[in-house]
Each structure stands twice: as structure tokens, then as C-alpha cells.
Design a protein around this motif. Structure first.
Motif, mmCIF file in Angstrom:
data_model
loop_
_atom_site.group_PDB
_atom_site.id
_atom_site.type_symbol
_atom_site.label_atom_id
_atom_site.label_comp_id
_atom_site.label_asym_id
_atom_site.label_seq_id
_atom_site.Cartn_x
_atom_site.Cartn_y
_atom_site.Cartn_z
ATOM 1 N N LEU A 1 1.022 -1.152 -0.360
ATOM 2 C CA LEU A 1 0.049 -0.149 -0.226
ATOM 3 C C LEU A 1 0.426 1.385 0.161
ATOM 4 N N ARG A 2 2.400 1.064 0.123
ATOM 5 C CA ARG A 2 2.871 1.959 0.301
ATOM 6 C C ARG A 2 2.385 3.729 1.290
ATOM 7 N N PRO A 3 2.115 3.795 2.483
ATOM 8 C CA PRO A 3 1.304 4.353 3.135
ATOM 9 C C PRO A 3 1.763 5.752 3.234
ATOM 10 N N ASP A 4 1.478 6.497 4.126
ATOM 11 C CA ASP A 4 2.567 7.756 4.284
ATOM 12 C C ASP A 4 3.174 7.813 5.648
ATOM 13 N N VAL A 5 1.674 7.103 6.808
ATOM 14 C CA VAL A 5 2.333 7.150 7.597
ATOM 15 C C VAL A 5 1.932 6.014 8.232
ATOM 16 N N ILE A 6 2.730 5.029 9.318
ATOM 17 C CA ILE A 6 2.092 3.949 9.789
ATOM 18 C C ILE A 6 1.608 4.083 11.792
ATOM 19 N N LEU A 7 0.755 3.737 11.659
ATOM 20 C CA LEU A 7 0.411 4.297 13.223
ATOM 21 C C LEU A 7 0.472 2.651 13.912
ATOM 22 N N LEU A 8 0.976 2.404 14.824
ATOM 23 C CA LEU A 8 1.497 1.074 14.987
ATOM 24 C C LEU A 8 1.419 0.863 16.280
ATOM 25 N N ASP A 9 0.708 -0.279 16.543
ATOM 26 C CA ASP A 9 0.461 -1.042 18.403
ATOM 27 C C ASP A 9 1.895 -1.473 19.202
ATOM 28 N N LEU A 10 2.109 -2.317 19.582
ATOM 29 C CA LEU A 10 3.728 -2.725 19.985
ATOM 30 C C LEU A 10 3.031 -4.010 20.089
ATOM 31 N N LYS A 11 1.917 -3.915 20.530
ATOM 32 C CA LYS A 11 1.555 -5.724 21.148
ATOM 33 C C LYS A 11 0.902 -6.348 20.022
ATOM 34 N N LEU A 12 1.393 -6.935 19.450
ATOM 35 C CA LEU A 12 0.508 -7.875 18.600
ATOM 36 C C LEU A 12 0.675 -9.262 18.805
ATOM 37 N N PRO A 13 -0.216 -10.310 17.751
ATOM 38 C CA PRO A 13 -0.678 -11.680 18.550
ATOM 39 C C PRO A 13 0.872 -12.301 18.189
ATOM 40 N N ASP A 14 1.641 -11.957 17.096
ATOM 41 C CA ASP A 14 2.570 -12.792 15.990
ATOM 42 C C ASP A 14 3.635 -12.164 16.837
ATOM 43 N N GLY A 15 4.335 -11.050 17.520
ATOM 44 C CA GLY A 15 5.604 -10.239 17.846
ATOM 45 C C GLY A 15 5.185 -9.293 18.264
ATOM 46 N N SER A 16 6.245 -8.811 18.317
ATOM 47 C CA SER A 16 6.383 -7.137 18.941
ATOM 48 C C SER A 16 5.864 -6.094 17.582
ATOM 49 N N GLY A 17 5.403 -5.029 18.031
ATOM 50 C CA GLY A 17 4.853 -3.997 17.007
ATOM 51 C C GLY A 17 6.683 -3.547 16.391
ATOM 52 N N LEU A 18 7.659 -3.826 17.325
ATOM 53 C CA LEU A 18 9.127 -3.545 17.312
ATOM 54 C C LEU A 18 9.785 -4.105 15.383
ATOM 55 N N ASP A 19 9.077 -5.519 15.651
ATOM 56 C CA ASP A 19 9.766 -6.276 15.009
ATOM 57 C C ASP A 19 9.327 -5.686 13.365
#
Length: 203
Positions: free
Chosen positions: A47-65
Motif C-alpha cells: 500500500l505504501r502509506p505515508d504514515v503508519i500508526l503502530l501498536d506494540l503488542k501484536l499476536p505474532d510478535g512485537s510491533g518493533l519487529d
């Protein structure tokens, strides 16, 4: 100018609420949603967005990943971490990866929308409630690519010229430099070069 936003949040209610808030602003358009690290990485590339709003706690790992993988791409989007966790180590980790901001989920919509606009322009946003936890960041060790940028700055290169030399877009260079200034505890190019000389990294 319409900004393309992508939401990464595993809680459906929160994600839908964010979408409604974002789309109440005519300048913000949600172009995609993801609930996992894998979905976030795949959709960011497509999709190539301009900005992503990212949560850190996700089911398959960290948002940092997810952030780490997304930011490795060419001309990556700005990433703002939107989290319930305000631990200083997490904030520093996100910024060290190249995130453009860190906002608590308790922030108002006006604050989130403002952060999105700032990040899209290459700025860095740290919510006031977290700023005090980041005291002392100016002594953090600089990475090799950051030192390369500082050397080019010291030579008088513009952001566009730095981008050409390092095979990055000007927007990406601007984002990296704003993060670097924040990391070094300086306000502008001149201060950054002076601080780099003080540290002996331009020798």
C-alpha cells in the motif's frame, strides 16, 4: 494534501475507532489495516502509506519487529508507535529503530492527528507525557550510517545531496536527521556538527 494512513492494531474495536477518528479529518485517509506483524509488513510494502500508526503488542510478535522490517524498505513510511506502554526503554528502542514518534493511547485525537502530520513531513514527535523519561539521550552511541550523515553535513551537503550519496530519498534523510538531532540533544545542523566534533566522530 491527503495523507495516506495505515493502522496496525490487533484489537478490532480500537482499530475501528481509530479509523473513524482519522477519517473525520478530510486530509487523512486510512488506506489499510493490519492486526499482526506479518500483515503489517506485507501491507506496508503493497500500500505504501505515508504514515503508519503502530501498536506494540501484536499476536505474532512485537510491533518493533514490524517497524524494523518496514523501515528497511526503500523510502519507508513514517511510523508512529501508538501504545499503552510508556516505558522509557521501549520509547528509546522505537526511536533507535527509526520510528518517527511515540504517542500513548490516552492521547487526544488532535494530538494524534498533529503527530501524523509532523511525521509525514519528516519530523519527530514525542508526547509531552513521555518526554521527561528520555532525559540523557544525548549520550547515546551513534550508528555508522548516522556518522556518515554527520560527515556529509560537516562538508556542507544538503539533505538532497546526502540522499544522493547514500541512496536514500530526501524525505528519508530528513526523517533520519530529525531523529539524529533528537538523539544527540541538538536543535539544528550547526549544533549537530559541533556536537559530533566534540565527540570525535568526524576524525
Amino acid at each position: 494534501m491527503e495523507l495516506r494512513i495505515m493502522l496496525v492494531e490487533d484489537q478490532t474495536v480500537v482499530r475501528e475507532g481509530l479509523r473513524q477518528l482519522m477519517e473525520s479529518d478530510p486530509e487523512l485517509k486510512v488506506v489499510g489495516e493490519a492486526a499482526t506483524v506479518a500483515e503489517a509488513v506485507a501491507q506496508a510494502g503493497r500500500l505504501r502509506p505515508d504514515v503508519i500508526l503502530l501498536d506494540l503488542k501484536l499476536p505474532d510478535g512485537s510491533g518493533l519487529d514490524a517497524a524494523r522490517q518496514i523501515l528497511k524498505g526503500s523510502d519507508p513510511p513514517a511510523i508512529i508507535v501508538l501504545s499503552t506502554y510508556g516505558d522509557a526503554a521501549l520509547v528509546k528502542s522505537a526511536l533507535a529503530l527509526g520510528a518517527s514518534g511515540y504517542i500513548p493511547k490516552t492521547a487526544s485525537f488532535a494530538e494524534i492527528a498533529s503527530a501524523v502530520r509532523t511525521a509525514a513531513q519528516g519530523g519527530v514527535v514525542i508526547h509531552p507525557s513521555l518526554a521527561g523519561k528520555l532525559a540523557g539521550r544525548g549520550d547515546e552511541e551513534l550508528r555508522e550510517e548516522e556518522i556518515a550523515m554527520l560527515r556529509l553535513l560537516a562538508e556542507g551537503a544538503s539533505y538532497a545531496e546526502i540522499g544522493l550519496r547514500l541512496y536514500l530519498s530526501e524525505r528519508t534523510v530528513r526523517r533520519h536527521m530529525n531523529l539524529l538531532f533528537e538523539k544527540m540533544g541538538v536543535q539544528n545542523r550547526t549544533q549537530a556538527v559541533a556536537e559530533a566534533m566534540r565527540r570525535g566522530v568526524l576524525n
